[in-house]
Design a protein around this motif. Sequence first.
Motif, short mmCIF file in Angstrom:
data_model
loop_
_atom_site.label_atom_id
_atom_site.label_comp_id
_atom_site.label_asym_id
_atom_site.label_seq_id
_atom_site.Cartn_x
_atom_site.Cartn_y
_atom_site.Cartn_z
N THR A 123 0.81 -1.22 0.00
CA THR A 123 0.00 0.00 0.00
C THR A 123 0.84 1.27 0.00
O THR A 123 0.58 2.20 -0.76
CB THR A 123 -0.94 0.02 1.22
OG1 THR A 123 -1.74 -1.15 1.21
CG2 THR A 123 -1.83 1.25 1.19
N GLU A 124 1.89 1.30 0.84
CA GLU A 124 2.68 2.52 0.95
C GLU A 124 3.43 2.82 -0.35
O GLU A 124 3.58 3.98 -0.76
CB GLU A 124 3.65 2.44 2.14
CG GLU A 124 4.83 1.50 1.98
CD GLU A 124 4.51 0.04 2.29
OE1 GLU A 124 5.46 -0.73 2.50
OE2 GLU A 124 3.31 -0.31 2.33
N ARG A 171 2.39 1.76 -3.39
CA ARG A 171 1.36 2.12 -4.36
C ARG A 171 0.97 3.59 -4.20
O ARG A 171 0.79 4.32 -5.17
CB ARG A 171 0.14 1.24 -4.19
CG ARG A 171 -0.87 1.40 -5.34
CD ARG A 171 -2.18 0.66 -5.09
NE ARG A 171 -1.98 -0.75 -4.85
CZ ARG A 171 -2.23 -1.37 -3.70
NH1 ARG A 171 -2.68 -0.66 -2.66
NH2 ARG A 171 -2.04 -2.66 -3.56
N ASN A 172 0.83 4.05 -2.94
CA ASN A 172 0.47 5.46 -2.68
C ASN A 172 1.57 6.40 -3.17
O ASN A 172 1.29 7.47 -3.72
CB ASN A 172 0.23 5.67 -1.19
CG ASN A 172 -1.04 5.03 -0.71
OD1 ASN A 172 -1.93 4.73 -1.53
ND2 ASN A 172 -1.16 4.80 0.59
N TYR A 173 2.82 6.00 -2.95
CA TYR A 173 3.96 6.80 -3.40
C TYR A 173 3.91 6.94 -4.93
O TYR A 173 4.04 8.04 -5.48
CB TYR A 173 5.25 6.12 -2.95
CG TYR A 173 6.53 6.85 -3.29
CD1 TYR A 173 6.56 8.22 -3.46
CD2 TYR A 173 7.72 6.14 -3.43
CE1 TYR A 173 7.75 8.89 -3.76
CE2 TYR A 173 8.91 6.78 -3.72
CZ TYR A 173 8.91 8.16 -3.89
OH TYR A 173 10.09 8.81 -4.18
N ARG A 180 1.31 6.59 -6.85
CA ARG A 180 0.15 7.39 -7.24
C ARG A 180 0.43 8.89 -7.12
O ARG A 180 0.04 9.67 -7.99
CB ARG A 180 -1.06 7.02 -6.35
CG ARG A 180 -2.37 7.63 -6.86
CD ARG A 180 -3.49 7.51 -5.87
NE ARG A 180 -3.29 8.41 -4.73
CZ ARG A 180 -3.10 8.00 -3.48
NH1 ARG A 180 -3.08 6.72 -3.19
NH2 ARG A 180 -2.91 8.87 -2.51
N GLU A 181 1.10 9.30 -6.05
CA GLU A 181 1.42 10.72 -5.86
C GLU A 181 2.31 11.25 -6.99
O GLU A 181 2.10 12.35 -7.49
CB GLU A 181 2.13 10.93 -4.52
CG GLU A 181 1.21 10.78 -3.32
CD GLU A 181 1.96 11.00 -2.01
OE1 GLU A 181 2.77 11.94 -1.95
OE2 GLU A 181 1.74 10.23 -1.06
#
Length: 447
Positions: A236-237, A239-241, A243-244
Motif C-alpha cells: 500500500t505505501e 502504491r500510494n507513493y 500514485r502521488e
Amino acid sequence: MDMGNQHPSISRLQEIQKEVKSVEQQVVGFSGLSDDKNYKKLERILTKQLFEIDSVDTEGKGDIQQARKRAAQETERLLKELEQNANHPHRIEIQNIFEEAQSLVREKIVPFYNGGNCVTDEFEEGIQDIILRLTHVKTGGKISLRKARYHTLTKICAVQEIIEDCMKKQPSLPLSEDAHPSVAKINFVMCEVNKARGVLIALLMGVNNNETCRHLSCVLSGLIADLDALDVCGRTEIRNYRREVVEDINKLLKYLDLEEEADTTKAFDLRQNHSILKIEKVLKRMREIKNELLQAQNPSELYLSSKTELQGLIGQLDEVSLEKNPCIREARRRAVIEVQTLITYIDLKEALEKRKLFACEEHPSHKAVWNVLGNLSEIQGEVLSFDGNRTDKNYIRLEELLTKQLLALDAVDPQGEEKCKAARKQAVKLAQNILSYLDLKSDEWEY
C-alpha cells in the motif's frame, strides 16, 4: 448579374475575396507580435492576395474597377488591422510586463531547479506585482488584446502555481530503497519529474529554446508508462507513493495544454465567463438598490431592507469561483468594494439621523467631526452616482471636496478627548476610502 454570364475578372476577384475572408478571424484574433511566425504567415497571405487583385485585368470596365478597388481595400484593411494588433500600445505593455516576468524566472527559478537556493520572498512578491499589473492592462474589449492578456496571465499564474504546489506538497516518502526494488525506480522518476518542472517553467516563460512542449509531453507520458509497469506487489505505501508521483506528472501535462485550451474554449473572453456573469448580476442588483436609495423621498425607510439585501450580495460574491484567474479575482474584489461602499453610505446616513434624534451637549471638537461626517455623506452620495474618468471636471471637483474634508479633520483639535480622537480617526479613514473608491470608479478597468 446572371452568374452564368459573369465576367471572368469578377469571378476571379470573388475567389480572391473568399480566400481573404478565410483568414479574417485569424487576423482579428491575432494576439502575438510582429516577429511571430503566425504574423509573417498572415502578412504573406494577405500581401499575396493584394498582388493577385492587382493582376486582375479590368479591361477598362467601371464595374470591374470598382470590384477590384473594394477587394483591395478590404485586404488592405486586414493588413492594417494585423499590424495594429501586433503593435498596439497595450499589446506592447503586456509584452514588456511579460519580459519582466521572464527576467525574474531566469534569475530566481531556473537556478532553483538546477540545484540552487530555495525560492525567495522577493520572487513571490515580484510575481504577484506582475500579475496585478497585467490584470489592469486595458483591452477596450478588443479580442486580440484580451487573448494576449489572458495567455500571458495564464502562463505566469501557471508558473506561480507550479512553484507553490511544489513548495507546500512533498510526496509522503522517501521510503528506504531496501523496502522494495520498485522504490528505487519511483525515486528515479520523481527526480526526473523535478527536472521536468524546471523545463516546463522555462518553456512556459520562453526562456528555454532547447526544448519543445511536444518533447516534454512525450517524456512525461513515458515516465507514467514506466510507473504503470512497476510491480509493487500489493504494498500500500509503495502504491500510494507511485500514485502521488503520477498525479504530479498529470498536473504538469495539463499545463502544456493551457494555451490551446484557452483558444478552443474562448476562456479569454471574460464577458461570457460564468463567474463574471454572476458578478455582473450582483452589480446590476446593487445599482438598482443604489438608485432606489439615492432617488427615494424618504430613504431611511429603505435602510434596513437595503442593508440586509446588500449583505446577501456580499455572500453571493464570496461564493463566486475564481477559476485561478486573476482577472476574475480583480473583478470580484471591485464588486465587493462597490457593495461595501454602499453599505458604508447607509451606515453613515443612519448614524447621522440617530444623532439628530438624540441631540445632546457634546465637545466642540466632537461636533466638528460630525459636521465633516455630514459633508462626507453628501459627497459620498455624489461619488456613488459618478460615472466618468479622471479628466472630468466633476472628478476634479469631488477630489477637491474630499481633500478639503481631510484638511478640516486635520484642523480638529481633540484636546485630549479619546472619544473625539477615535471619531476623527474613523472620519479620516472614511474620507480616504471614498477617495479610493472614486479612483476605482474612474480608472476605466475592464475585463
